[in-house]
Each structure stands twice: as structure tokens, then as C-alpha cells.
Design a protein around this motif. Structure first.
Motif, mmCIF file in Angstrom:
data_model
loop_
_atom_site.group_PDB
_atom_site.id
_atom_site.type_symbol
_atom_site.label_atom_id
_atom_site.label_comp_id
_atom_site.label_asym_id
_atom_site.label_seq_id
_atom_site.Cartn_x
_atom_site.Cartn_y
_atom_site.Cartn_z
ATOM 1 N N ILE A 29 0.847 -1.194 0.000
ATOM 2 C CA ILE A 29 0.000 0.000 0.000
ATOM 3 C C ILE A 29 0.881 1.243 0.000
ATOM 4 O O ILE A 29 1.815 1.355 0.796
ATOM 5 N N GLU A 31 0.398 4.998 0.814
ATOM 6 C CA GLU A 31 -0.609 5.810 1.482
ATOM 7 C C GLU A 31 -0.014 7.122 1.978
ATOM 8 O O GLU A 31 1.205 7.272 2.033
ATOM 9 N N SER A 38 3.746 10.625 1.742
ATOM 10 C CA SER A 38 3.483 9.269 1.271
ATOM 11 C C SER A 38 4.438 8.288 1.927
ATOM 12 O O SER A 38 5.577 8.624 2.251
ATOM 13 N N PRO A 84 -8.018 6.217 -4.875
ATOM 14 C CA PRO A 84 -7.344 4.934 -4.666
ATOM 15 C C PRO A 84 -7.431 4.040 -5.898
ATOM 16 O O PRO A 84 -8.451 4.015 -6.589
ATOM 17 N N GLU A 115 -3.113 4.729 -2.383
ATOM 18 C CA GLU A 115 -4.186 5.521 -1.779
ATOM 19 C C GLU A 115 -3.608 6.781 -1.125
ATOM 20 O O GLU A 115 -4.144 7.305 -0.167
ATOM 21 N N ASP A 116 -2.505 7.278 -1.694
ATOM 22 C CA ASP A 116 -1.874 8.477 -1.130
ATOM 23 C C ASP A 116 -2.483 9.737 -1.749
ATOM 24 O O ASP A 116 -1.849 10.477 -2.475
ATOM 25 N N THR A 117 -3.740 9.947 -1.433
ATOM 26 C CA THR A 117 -4.460 11.126 -1.904
ATOM 27 C C THR A 117 -4.081 12.331 -1.038
ATOM 28 O O THR A 117 -3.525 12.176 0.047
#
Length: 148
Positions: A29, A31, A38, A84, A115-117
């Protein structure tokens, strides 16, 4: 082809408290941490036997699929994931880099869940947020992106 992360996890399933004969999948992941930077994290997904020698995860929802090819020399500066998504590497070599200098290389058969928004209310700062990416070697990177 079974990706090498899956094979390594299958061989070491005793380490995660799963029966030795039950395969697992390691979800890598990407994130955003509490500081907005991140980072990589891993999560184990157990695969249940649904028929003899057929192992499946639970259903993972998705909203769309994108096919992508990045030619030799491709690189993208620091950016965040808009939403994501799973990245399934079909061929070539892709490197993902973080602000702290950490890099991970993904090859054919490897899978990344990004999923590193951008954190709510934050304005994108390329010195703080996101990851960069680049193609390595002479072969284009061919991926399937599945948006969640």
C-alpha cells in the motif's frame, strides 16, 4: 504467472498466524501518513480455498479500469493519487519513489495499491506530498490500473 510477493507470502504464511497450507497475498500500500507524506505499508490478505486448489480473496469493489503503457525514459514528478487504485504490472519495470528517498521497484506480476491522496483541506506541495514514478530499463512499462 504468480507474482513473487504472493509466492514469498505463501511460503511464509506461518509468520502471519495463518495455517501453513492457506496462501496469503501481501498488499503493498502506498498511502499518505498523518503528516501528509506518502509512505509504503503492507497488509496481508488471506485467500480462502473455495474449491480444491482454488484460492480466492473476498470481493474487492472497483469502479473502472485503465490500460496504460509508459515508454522508456518515462518519469513523473511528485504527485498524489487522484483516487485509490490498484496497479498491476504486466511487463517492464516501474520505480516508485517517496519524499524521504525510499524507492520500491515493481516488475511484471507485482501489484501496488495506491491511496496516497491529498489530505482534506491541504494544498499540494511537491516537497511534502505524493510520490514520483519512472520507467526503468529498455522495456516499456505496461500496467492495468483499477480505480476504487
Amino acid at each position: 504467472m504468480i507474482n513473487h510477493v504472493f509466492k514469498e507470502t505463501f511460503m511464509s504464511s506461518q509468520q502471519v498466524g495463518v495455517r501453513p497450507d492457506t496462501p496469503t497475498f501481501t498488499k503493498v500500500i502506498l498511502e499518505a501518513g498523518p503528516d501528509g507524506r506518502s509512505r509504503f505499508r503492507e497488509e496481508v490478505i488471506s485467500l480462502a480455498e473455495t474449491k480444491p486448489r482454488l484460492y480466492l480473496s473476498t470481493m474487492i469493489p472497483s469502479v473502472g479500469l485503465i490500460l496504460r503503457q509508459s515508454p522508456p525514459g518515462y518519469r513523473m514528478d511528485f504527485h498524489v493519487t487522484s483516487q485509490p487504485q490498484w496497479t498491476f504490472v504486466l511487463s517492464g519495470t516501474l520505480e516508485i519513489g517517496l519524499q524521504d528517498g525510499t524507492c520500491r521497484v515493481f516488475r511484471a506480476g507485482d501489484i501496488l495499491y495506491a491511496e496516497d491522496t491529498l489530505p482534506p483541506g491541504a494544498t499540494f506541495d511537491p516537497k511534502v506530498h505524493g510520490h514520483n514514478s519512472r520507467q526503468l530499463g529498455d522495456e516499456p512499462v505496461v500496467t492495468v490500473l483499477v480505480r476504487c
